[in-house]
Design a protein around this motif. Structure first.
Motif, PDB file in Angstrom:
ATOM      1  N   GLN A 211      -0.742   0.112 -11.760  1.00  0.00           N
ATOM      2  CA  GLN A 211       0.212  -0.981 -11.626  1.00  0.00           C
ATOM      3  C   GLN A 211       0.615  -1.083 -10.160  1.00  0.00           C
ATOM      4  OE1 GLN A 211       0.985  -2.809 -14.374  1.00  0.00           O
ATOM      5  NE2 GLN A 211      -0.480  -1.508 -15.449  1.00  0.00           N
ATOM      6  N   LEU A 212       1.138  -2.230  -9.758  1.00  0.00           N
ATOM      7  CA  LEU A 212       1.575  -2.433  -8.382  1.00  0.00           C
ATOM      8  C   LEU A 212       2.587  -1.357  -7.962  1.00  0.00           C
ATOM      9  CD1 LEU A 212       1.434  -4.175  -5.846  1.00  0.00           C
ATOM     10  CD2 LEU A 212       3.250  -5.601  -6.819  1.00  0.00           C
ATOM     11  N   GLU A 213       3.460  -0.968  -8.878  1.00  0.00           N
ATOM     12  CA  GLU A 213       4.477   0.046  -8.582  1.00  0.00           C
ATOM     13  C   GLU A 213       3.855   1.384  -8.191  1.00  0.00           C
ATOM     14  OE1 GLU A 213       4.586  -1.847 -11.495  1.00  0.00           O
ATOM     15  OE2 GLU A 213       5.962  -3.239 -10.520  1.00  0.00           O
ATOM     16  N   ASP A 214       2.648   1.643  -8.668  1.00  0.00           N
ATOM     17  CA  ASP A 214       1.970   2.896  -8.337  1.00  0.00           C
ATOM     18  C   ASP A 214       1.678   3.019  -6.844  1.00  0.00           C
ATOM     19  OD1 ASP A 214      -0.049   2.721 -11.357  1.00  0.00           O
ATOM     20  OD2 ASP A 214       1.958   3.538 -11.037  1.00  0.00           O
ATOM     21  N   PHE A 215       1.735   1.903  -6.115  1.00  0.00           N
ATOM     22  CA  PHE A 215       1.412   1.910  -4.697  1.00  0.00           C
ATOM     23  C   PHE A 215       2.645   1.760  -3.807  1.00  0.00           C
ATOM     24  CE2 PHE A 215      -3.058   2.052  -5.235  1.00  0.00           C
ATOM     25  CZ  PHE A 215      -3.298   1.406  -6.431  1.00  0.00           C
ATOM     26  N   SER A 216       3.833   1.855  -4.376  1.00  0.00           N
ATOM     27  CA  SER A 216       5.058   1.665  -3.592  1.00  0.00           C
ATOM     28  C   SER A 216       5.209   2.710  -2.492  1.00  0.00           C
ATOM     29  CB  SER A 216       6.287   1.662  -4.505  1.00  0.00           C
ATOM     30  OG  SER A 216       6.441   2.924  -5.115  1.00  0.00           O
ATOM     31  N   PHE A 217       4.543   3.839  -2.617  1.00  0.00           N
ATOM     32  CA  PHE A 217       4.604   4.865  -1.558  1.00  0.00           C
ATOM     33  C   PHE A 217       4.046   4.345  -0.228  1.00  0.00           C
ATOM     34  CE2 PHE A 217       0.191   6.181  -1.046  1.00  0.00           C
ATOM     35  CZ  PHE A 217      -0.402   5.680  -2.188  1.00  0.00           C
ATOM     36  N   LEU A 218       3.252   3.273  -0.279  1.00  0.00           N
ATOM     37  CA  LEU A 218       2.668   2.699   0.938  1.00  0.00           C
ATOM     38  C   LEU A 218       3.673   1.870   1.735  1.00  0.00           C
ATOM     39  CD1 LEU A 218      -0.743   1.532  -0.579  1.00  0.00           C
ATOM     40  CD2 LEU A 218      -0.348   3.506   0.917  1.00  0.00           C
ATOM     41  N   ALA A 219       4.820   1.580   1.155  1.00  0.00           N
ATOM     42  CA  ALA A 219       5.807   0.698   1.790  1.00  0.00           C
ATOM     43  C   ALA A 219       6.219   1.189   3.171  1.00  0.00           C
ATOM     44  CB  ALA A 219       7.036   0.565   0.889  1.00  0.00           C
ATOM     45  N   LYS A 220       6.316   2.491   3.359  1.00  0.00           N
ATOM     46  CA  LYS A 220       6.786   3.000   4.653  1.00  0.00           C
ATOM     47  C   LYS A 220       5.808   2.730   5.801  1.00  0.00           C
ATOM     48  CE  LYS A 220       5.567   7.669   3.249  1.00  0.00           C
ATOM     49  NZ  LYS A 220       6.114   8.947   2.867  1.00  0.00           N
ATOM     50  N   TRP A 221       4.573   2.365   5.504  1.00  0.00           N
ATOM     51  CA  TRP A 221       3.579   2.071   6.537  1.00  0.00           C
ATOM     52  C   TRP A 221       3.330   0.570   6.672  1.00  0.00           C
ATOM     53  CZ3 TRP A 221       2.082   6.225   3.116  1.00  0.00           C
ATOM     54  CH2 TRP A 221       2.238   7.480   3.700  1.00  0.00           C
ATOM     55  N   MET A 222       4.120  -0.224   5.969  1.00  0.00           N
ATOM     56  CA  MET A 222       3.905  -1.676   5.955  1.00  0.00           C
ATOM     57  C   MET A 222       5.012  -2.403   6.705  1.00  0.00           C
ATOM     58  SD  MET A 222       2.828  -2.185   1.962  1.00  0.00           S
ATOM     59  CE  MET A 222       2.765  -3.940   2.115  1.00  0.00           C
ATOM     60  N   ASP A 223       4.750  -3.672   6.948  1.00  0.00           N
ATOM     61  CA  ASP A 223       5.799  -4.550   7.453  1.00  0.00           C
ATOM     62  C   ASP A 223       6.928  -4.532   6.425  1.00  0.00           C
ATOM     63  OD1 ASP A 223       6.568  -7.835   7.039  1.00  0.00           O
ATOM     64  OD2 ASP A 223       6.907  -6.885   9.007  1.00  0.00           O
ATOM     65  N   PRO A 224       8.172  -4.245   6.834  1.00  0.00           N
ATOM     66  CA  PRO A 224       9.278  -4.121   5.875  1.00  0.00           C
ATOM     67  C   PRO A 224       9.496  -5.365   5.009  1.00  0.00           C
ATOM     68  CG  PRO A 224       9.947  -3.319   8.042  1.00  0.00           C
ATOM     69  CD  PRO A 224       8.584  -3.923   8.199  1.00  0.00           C
ATOM     70  N   ASN A 225       9.311  -6.561   5.585  1.00  0.00           N
ATOM     71  CA  ASN A 225       9.497  -7.793   4.801  1.00  0.00           C
ATOM     72  C   ASN A 225       8.452  -7.907   3.691  1.00  0.00           C
ATOM     73  OD1 ASN A 225      11.712  -8.592   6.327  1.00  0.00           O
ATOM     74  ND2 ASN A 225      10.428  -9.646   7.832  1.00  0.00           N
ATOM     75  N   ARG A 226       7.205  -7.583   4.045  1.00  0.00           N
ATOM     76  CA  ARG A 226       6.121  -7.649   3.046  1.00  0.00           C
ATOM     77  C   ARG A 226       6.333  -6.595   1.960  1.00  0.00           C
ATOM     78  NH1 ARG A 226       3.039 -10.674   0.180  1.00  0.00           N
ATOM     79  NH2 ARG A 226       1.007  -9.815  -0.187  1.00  0.00           N
TER      80      ARG A 226
ATOM     81  N   GLN B  15       9.165  -5.375   0.990  1.00  0.00           N
ATOM     82  CA  GLN B  15      10.303  -5.822   0.168  1.00  0.00           C
ATOM     83  C   GLN B  15       9.868  -6.886  -0.835  1.00  0.00           C
ATOM     84  OE1 GLN B  15      13.305  -4.410   0.194  1.00  0.00           O
ATOM     85  NE2 GLN B  15      13.986  -5.737  -1.448  1.00  0.00           N
ATOM     86  N   GLN B  16       8.919  -7.756  -0.436  1.00  0.00           N
ATOM     87  CA  GLN B  16       8.399  -8.767  -1.355  1.00  0.00           C
ATOM     88  C   GLN B  16       7.662  -8.116  -2.523  1.00  0.00           C
ATOM     89  OE1 GLN B  16       5.918 -11.085   1.228  1.00  0.00           O
ATOM     90  NE2 GLN B  16       7.515 -12.609   1.637  1.00  0.00           N
ATOM     91  N   LEU B  17       6.861  -7.103  -2.204  1.00  0.00           N
ATOM     92  CA  LEU B  17       6.055  -6.448  -3.238  1.00  0.00           C
ATOM     93  C   LEU B  17       6.885  -5.527  -4.135  1.00  0.00           C
ATOM     94  CD1 LEU B  17       2.916  -5.549  -1.102  1.00  0.00           C
ATOM     95  CD2 LEU B  17       3.073  -7.306  -2.878  1.00  0.00           C
ATOM     96  N   TRP B  18       7.820  -4.812  -3.512  1.00  0.00           N
ATOM     97  CA  TRP B  18       8.625  -3.823  -4.249  1.00  0.00           C
ATOM     98  C   TRP B  18      10.106  -4.013  -3.921  1.00  0.00           C
ATOM     99  CZ3 TRP B  18       4.501  -1.909  -1.050  1.00  0.00           C
ATOM    100  CH2 TRP B  18       3.310  -1.732  -1.746  1.00  0.00           C
ATOM    101  N   PRO B  19      10.734  -5.019  -4.531  1.00  0.00           N
ATOM    102  CA  PRO B  19      12.126  -5.326  -4.209  1.00  0.00           C
ATOM    103  C   PRO B  19      13.100  -4.180  -4.519  1.00  0.00           C
ATOM    104  CG  PRO B  19      11.315  -6.774  -5.953  1.00  0.00           C
ATOM    105  CD  PRO B  19      10.178  -5.930  -5.508  1.00  0.00           C
ATOM    106  N   ASN B  20      12.758  -3.316  -5.448  1.00  0.00           N
ATOM    107  CA  ASN B  20      13.646  -2.209  -5.815  1.00  0.00           C
ATOM    108  C   ASN B  20      13.387  -0.944  -5.012  1.00  0.00           C
ATOM    109  OD1 ASN B  20      14.861  -3.805  -7.781  1.00  0.00           O
ATOM    110  ND2 ASN B  20      13.317  -3.245  -9.294  1.00  0.00           N
ATOM    111  N   CYS B  21      12.434  -1.009  -4.121  1.00  0.00           N
ATOM    112  CA  CYS B  21      12.072   0.161  -3.324  1.00  0.00           C
ATOM    113  C   CYS B  21      13.124   0.383  -2.244  1.00  0.00           C
ATOM    114  CB  CYS B  21      10.682  -0.036  -2.695  1.00  0.00           C
ATOM    115  SG  CYS B  21      10.067   1.432  -1.890  1.00  0.00           S
ATOM    116  N   THR B  22      13.640   1.625  -2.129  1.00  0.00           N
ATOM    117  CA  THR B  22      14.701   1.905  -1.171  1.00  0.00           C
ATOM    118  C   THR B  22      14.177   2.526   0.112  1.00  0.00           C
ATOM    119  OG1 THR B  22      15.079   4.052  -2.204  1.00  0.00           O
ATOM    120  CG2 THR B  22      16.451   2.203  -2.940  1.00  0.00           C
ATOM    121  N   GLU B  23      12.893   2.816   0.194  1.00  0.00           N
ATOM    122  CA  GLU B  23      12.345   3.449   1.399  1.00  0.00           C
ATOM    123  C   GLU B  23      12.142   2.446   2.510  1.00  0.00           C
ATOM    124  OE1 GLU B  23       9.790   6.646  -1.119  1.00  0.00           O
ATOM    125  OE2 GLU B  23       9.073   6.100   0.840  1.00  0.00           O
TER     126      GLU B  23
END
Length: 165
Positions: free
Chosen positions: A140-155, A157-165
Motif C-alpha cells: 500500500q502507499l502507506e508502506d512507503f511513508s518512510f521515504l518522506a524524509k528524503w522527498m520534497d516536503p510538499n510532495r 505531505q500530499q502523499l502522506w498527509p498524516n505523516c509527522t516526519e
C-alpha cells in the motif's frame, strides 16, 4: 491397470511453496534462530506471511474461525534435502473446510502451507507460509511513508498527509 502417480514435487504450487519455505529454513539454520512465534490467527491473515513455531501442531490446533477448520489437501509430501542430507521436511497444503452443522454458505478462500522440519530424524520446528490469506499481501502507499524524509516536503505531505516526519 493402475495409473502412475505423478511426482508431487513437480507441481508448480509445491515447487513455489518449497522454494519459499526452503529460504526460511536456511535463514533459521544460518543464524541460530531463537525467536519463535505463537500460533495465532495471524498465521493466515496476510498473504505471504511466514510464521515459525517450535512445536508440531495438530491440524485442529491451527486457529480458524467459527464454522470452518483447516483440512489437509491431498497428501503429505516427505522431502530429503539434497544440499543438507541431515534435514528432512514434511510438507502439506491446508485449506478451509466447513465444519458439520455450520451455517456458513461458503468457507473463505485461503491456502496455508505447513512444513515440519526435522534434523537427523528429530523434530526441530514448523514453518507456515500463507500463500493466500484473508488480506492480500499487496503493498500500500502507506508502506512507503518512510521515504518522506528524503522527498520534497510538499510532495510528501500530499502523499502522506498524516505523516509527522
Amino acid at each position: 491397470m493402475r495409473e502412475k502417480m505423478s511426482d508431487p514435487l513437480k507441481a508448480p504450487e509445491v515447487k513455489r511453496a518449497l522454494k519459499i519455505i526452503d529460504q526460511e529454513i536456511e535463514n533459521v539454520s544460518s543464524i541460530n534462530f531463537i525467536h519463535y512465534e505463537e500460533l495465532t490467527q495471524q498465521v493466515w491473515e496476510n498473504s505471504g506471511r511466514i510464521t515459525i513455531i517450535q512445536s508440531l501442531p495438530k491440524i485442529k490446533q491451527i486457529p480458524s474461525e467459527k464454522g470452518w477448520r483447516w483440512n489437509q489437501s491431498k497428501g503429505r509430501i516427505s522431502i530429503e534435502k539434497m544440499d543438507r542430507p541431515s534435514v528432512s521436511i514434511d510438507l502439506m497444503k491446508l485449506v478451509p473446510r466447513k465444519v458439520v452443522r455450520s451455517h456458513l454458505e461458503s468457507v473463505p478462500s485461503l491456502k496455508l502451507w505447513e512444513a515440519n522440519v526435522y534434523e537427523f530424524g528429530k523434530f526441530k520446528f514448523t514453518v507456515f507460509w500463507c500463500e493466500k490469506g484473508a488480506r492480500p499481501g499487496d503493498l500500500q502507499l502507506e508502506d512507503f511513508s518512510f521515504l518522506a524524509k528524503w522527498m520534497d516536503p510538499n510532495r510528501a505531505q500530499q502523499l502522506w498527509p498524516n505523516c509527522t516526519e
